[in-house]
Design a protein around this motif. Structure first.
Motif, mmCIF file in Angstrom:
data_model
loop_
_atom_site.group_PDB
_atom_site.id
_atom_site.type_symbol
_atom_site.label_atom_id
_atom_site.label_comp_id
_atom_site.label_asym_id
_atom_site.label_seq_id
_atom_site.Cartn_x
_atom_site.Cartn_y
_atom_site.Cartn_z
ATOM 1 N N THR A 69 0.855 -1.170 0.000
ATOM 2 C CA THR A 69 0.000 0.000 0.000
ATOM 3 C C THR A 69 0.897 1.227 0.000
ATOM 4 O OG1 THR A 69 -1.655 -1.205 1.261
ATOM 5 C CG2 THR A 69 -1.858 1.191 1.216
ATOM 6 N N LEU A 70 0.779 2.026 -1.057
ATOM 7 C CA LEU A 70 1.583 3.239 -1.167
ATOM 8 C C LEU A 70 0.799 4.392 -0.572
ATOM 9 C CD1 LEU A 70 2.862 2.780 -4.828
ATOM 10 C CD2 LEU A 70 4.046 2.219 -2.705
ATOM 11 N N PRO A 71 1.454 5.321 0.101
ATOM 12 C CA PRO A 71 0.723 6.464 0.679
ATOM 13 C C PRO A 71 0.085 7.311 -0.422
ATOM 14 C CG PRO A 71 3.090 6.806 0.860
ATOM 15 C CD PRO A 71 2.878 5.418 0.342
ATOM 16 N N ALA A 72 -1.078 7.864 -0.082
ATOM 17 C CA ALA A 72 -1.811 8.684 -1.052
ATOM 18 C C ALA A 72 -1.097 10.016 -1.217
ATOM 19 C CB ALA A 72 -3.229 8.920 -0.565
ATOM 20 N N PRO A 73 -1.021 10.492 -2.429
ATOM 21 C CA PRO A 73 -0.387 11.797 -2.628
ATOM 22 C C PRO A 73 -1.300 12.905 -2.105
ATOM 23 C CG PRO A 73 -1.252 10.945 -4.700
ATOM 24 C CD PRO A 73 -1.446 9.879 -3.657
ATOM 25 N N ARG A 74 -0.693 13.870 -1.464
ATOM 26 C CA ARG A 74 -1.480 15.011 -0.952
ATOM 27 C C ARG A 74 -1.737 15.978 -2.094
ATOM 28 N NH1 ARG A 74 -2.048 16.006 4.812
ATOM 29 N NH2 ARG A 74 -2.832 17.908 3.946
ATOM 30 N N ALA A 75 -2.883 16.616 -2.028
ATOM 31 C CA ALA A 75 -3.223 17.595 -3.060
ATOM 32 C C ALA A 75 -2.292 18.791 -2.923
ATOM 33 C CB ALA A 75 -4.674 18.041 -2.909
ATOM 34 N N SER A 76 -1.797 19.294 -4.021
ATOM 35 C CA SER A 76 -0.856 20.416 -3.984
ATOM 36 C C SER A 76 -1.563 21.702 -3.536
ATOM 37 C CB SER A 76 -0.218 20.608 -5.346
ATOM 38 O OG SER A 76 -1.210 20.878 -6.318
ATOM 39 N N ASN A 77 -2.883 21.791 -3.729
ATOM 40 C CA ASN A 77 -3.621 22.981 -3.312
ATOM 41 C C ASN A 77 -3.617 23.119 -1.802
ATOM 42 O OD1 ASN A 77 -4.186 23.546 -5.916
ATOM 43 N ND2 ASN A 77 -6.280 22.740 -5.891
ATOM 44 N N SER A 78 -3.665 21.981 -1.050
ATOM 45 C CA SER A 78 -3.727 22.085 0.398
ATOM 46 C C SER A 78 -2.414 22.612 0.962
ATOM 47 C CB SER A 78 -4.080 20.741 1.023
ATOM 48 O OG SER A 78 -3.015 19.832 0.889
ATOM 49 N N ILE A 79 -1.305 22.333 0.307
ATOM 50 C CA ILE A 79 -0.015 22.850 0.773
ATOM 51 C C ILE A 79 0.029 24.361 0.539
ATOM 52 C CG2 ILE A 79 2.482 22.800 0.389
ATOM 53 C CD1 ILE A 79 2.180 19.834 -0.294
ATOM 54 N N ALA A 80 -0.402 24.766 -0.624
ATOM 55 C CA ALA A 80 -0.421 26.205 -0.915
ATOM 56 C C ALA A 80 -1.415 26.904 0.000
ATOM 57 C CB ALA A 80 -0.790 26.447 -2.376
ATOM 58 N N GLY A 81 -2.565 26.298 0.250
ATOM 59 C CA GLY A 81 -3.570 26.898 1.139
ATOM 60 C C GLY A 81 -3.050 27.004 2.562
ATOM 61 N N THR A 82 -2.312 26.039 3.020
ATOM 62 C CA THR A 82 -1.751 26.057 4.370
ATOM 63 C C THR A 82 -0.755 27.204 4.497
ATOM 64 O OG1 THR A 82 -1.984 23.655 4.513
ATOM 65 C CG2 THR A 82 -0.493 24.672 6.077
ATOM 66 N N ILE A 83 0.090 27.389 3.492
ATOM 67 C CA ILE A 83 1.101 28.457 3.550
ATOM 68 C C ILE A 83 0.437 29.829 3.505
ATOM 69 C CG2 ILE A 83 3.034 29.504 2.282
ATOM 70 C CD1 ILE A 83 3.824 26.635 1.459
ATOM 71 N N LEU A 84 -0.505 29.992 2.593
ATOM 72 C CA LEU A 84 -1.178 31.293 2.483
ATOM 73 C C LEU A 84 -2.021 31.597 3.724
ATOM 74 C CD1 LEU A 84 -2.288 31.315 -1.268
ATOM 75 C CD2 LEU A 84 -0.485 32.663 -0.187
ATOM 76 N N GLY A 85 -2.713 30.562 4.241
ATOM 77 C CA GLY A 85 -3.528 30.754 5.452
ATOM 78 C C GLY A 85 -2.663 31.093 6.646
ATOM 79 N N MET A 120 -9.737 25.357 3.648
ATOM 80 C CA MET A 120 -10.317 26.074 2.512
ATOM 81 C C MET A 120 -9.832 25.473 1.177
ATOM 82 S SD MET A 120 -12.340 28.320 3.704
ATOM 83 C CE MET A 120 -12.633 29.556 2.496
ATOM 84 N N ALA A 121 -8.552 25.021 1.133
ATOM 85 C CA ALA A 121 -8.016 24.449 -0.100
ATOM 86 C C ALA A 121 -8.617 23.079 -0.375
ATOM 87 C CB ALA A 121 -6.495 24.338 -0.018
ATOM 88 N N ASP A 122 -8.874 22.293 0.678
ATOM 89 C CA ASP A 122 -9.444 20.953 0.530
ATOM 90 C C ASP A 122 -10.577 20.836 1.544
ATOM 91 O OD1 ASP A 122 -9.856 18.365 -0.228
ATOM 92 O OD2 ASP A 122 -8.042 17.551 0.711
ATOM 93 N N PRO A 123 -11.774 21.436 1.239
ATOM 94 C CA PRO A 123 -12.829 21.569 2.234
ATOM 95 C C PRO A 123 -13.384 20.231 2.743
ATOM 96 C CG PRO A 123 -13.630 22.244 0.072
ATOM 97 C CD PRO A 123 -12.171 21.982 -0.046
ATOM 98 N N TYR A 124 -13.340 19.218 1.945
ATOM 99 C CA TYR A 124 -13.894 17.926 2.376
ATOM 100 C C TYR A 124 -12.797 16.948 2.804
ATOM 101 C CZ TYR A 124 -17.892 19.972 0.158
ATOM 102 O OH TYR A 124 -18.904 20.819 -0.196
ATOM 103 N N ASN A 125 -11.578 17.452 2.852
ATOM 104 C CA ASN A 125 -10.403 16.641 3.216
ATOM 105 C C ASN A 125 -10.369 15.359 2.382
ATOM 106 O OD1 ASN A 125 -8.055 15.992 4.455
ATOM 107 N ND2 ASN A 125 -8.965 15.385 6.395
ATOM 108 N N VAL A 126 -10.602 15.572 1.099
ATOM 109 C CA VAL A 126 -10.609 14.447 0.178
ATOM 110 C C VAL A 126 -9.185 14.242 -0.321
ATOM 111 C CG1 VAL A 126 -11.531 13.528 -1.970
ATOM 112 C CG2 VAL A 126 -12.942 15.004 -0.525
ATOM 113 N N SER A 127 -8.553 13.238 0.182
ATOM 114 C CA SER A 127 -7.223 12.899 -0.324
ATOM 115 C C SER A 127 -7.394 11.743 -1.307
ATOM 116 C CB SER A 127 -6.290 12.520 0.823
ATOM 117 O OG SER A 127 -6.815 11.413 1.517
#
Length: 189
Positions: A69-85, A120-127
């Protein structure tokens, strides 16, 4: 006189030859070791191979299928949203506090802003769903195989009605065949 000289020379030659032969016999009697060697043949009576066990290492490999089982890739938007937030929250927190509380408000604003920005970047925490991969894995180990091989031959042979035994590195021949031998004769003193 001439005849007398010839007789004297002849007598001295005979005497020196006898003396030299006598000296050689004296030398040979003091010398140790074999005095005479002769080649002859003996008869092979029995041949017994002597075996030794030899280890022959080899690699034994097997394949099996493994599910990973390989780890799921994180959405790149959530990283940008975390930094901006985090940056926005830090700026707002810096405006609210006074004095020493200004630093605390800045840190708290940065943390709260980062959490809000990630949401805000990933409102439903859908990874992405975790990836499962089947792959073939080869496992090898060293195994020792044992084999027997001929080390040498124990040979019983007969020479002049006496049985002798020796060990030979090569196969001497079938029982009943001739085996070359060397015979040494020594003086018995």
């Amino acid at each position: 006189m001439r005849t007398f000289s010839i007789l004297m020379i002849t007598a001295s030659l005979i005497a020196s030859t006898a003396f030299a032969g006598n000296d050689r016999d004296h030398y040979d009697s003091k010398r140790q070791g074999p005095q005479w060697k002769q080649r002859d043949f003996a008869i092979i009576r029995n041949v017994t191979p002597q075996y030794e066990q030899v280890s022959q290492p080899r690699q034994e490999c097997s394949s099996e299928w493994v599910t990973e089982t390989l780890p799921a890739p994180r959405a790149s938007n959530s990283i940008a949203g975390t930094i901006l937030g985090g940056a926005a929250g830090g700026a707002i927190g810096h405006q609210i506090g006074k004095g020493r509380g200004k630093d605390v408000a800045t840190v708290a604003g940065t943390i709260i802003g980062a959490l809000v920005g990630e949401h805000m970047a990933d409102p439903y925490n859908v990874s992405q769903p975790a990836n499962t991969v089947n792959r073939e894995v080869q496992r090898c180990r060293q195994v020792n195989d044992y084999a027997q091989r001929v080390r040498d031959y124990r040979v019983d042979y007969e020479y002049r009605s006496q049985i002798y035994t020796t060990t030979m590195n090569r196969y001497p021949g079938e029982p009943g065949s001739r085996l070359p031998v060397r015979v040494m004769v020594e003086l018995d003193e």
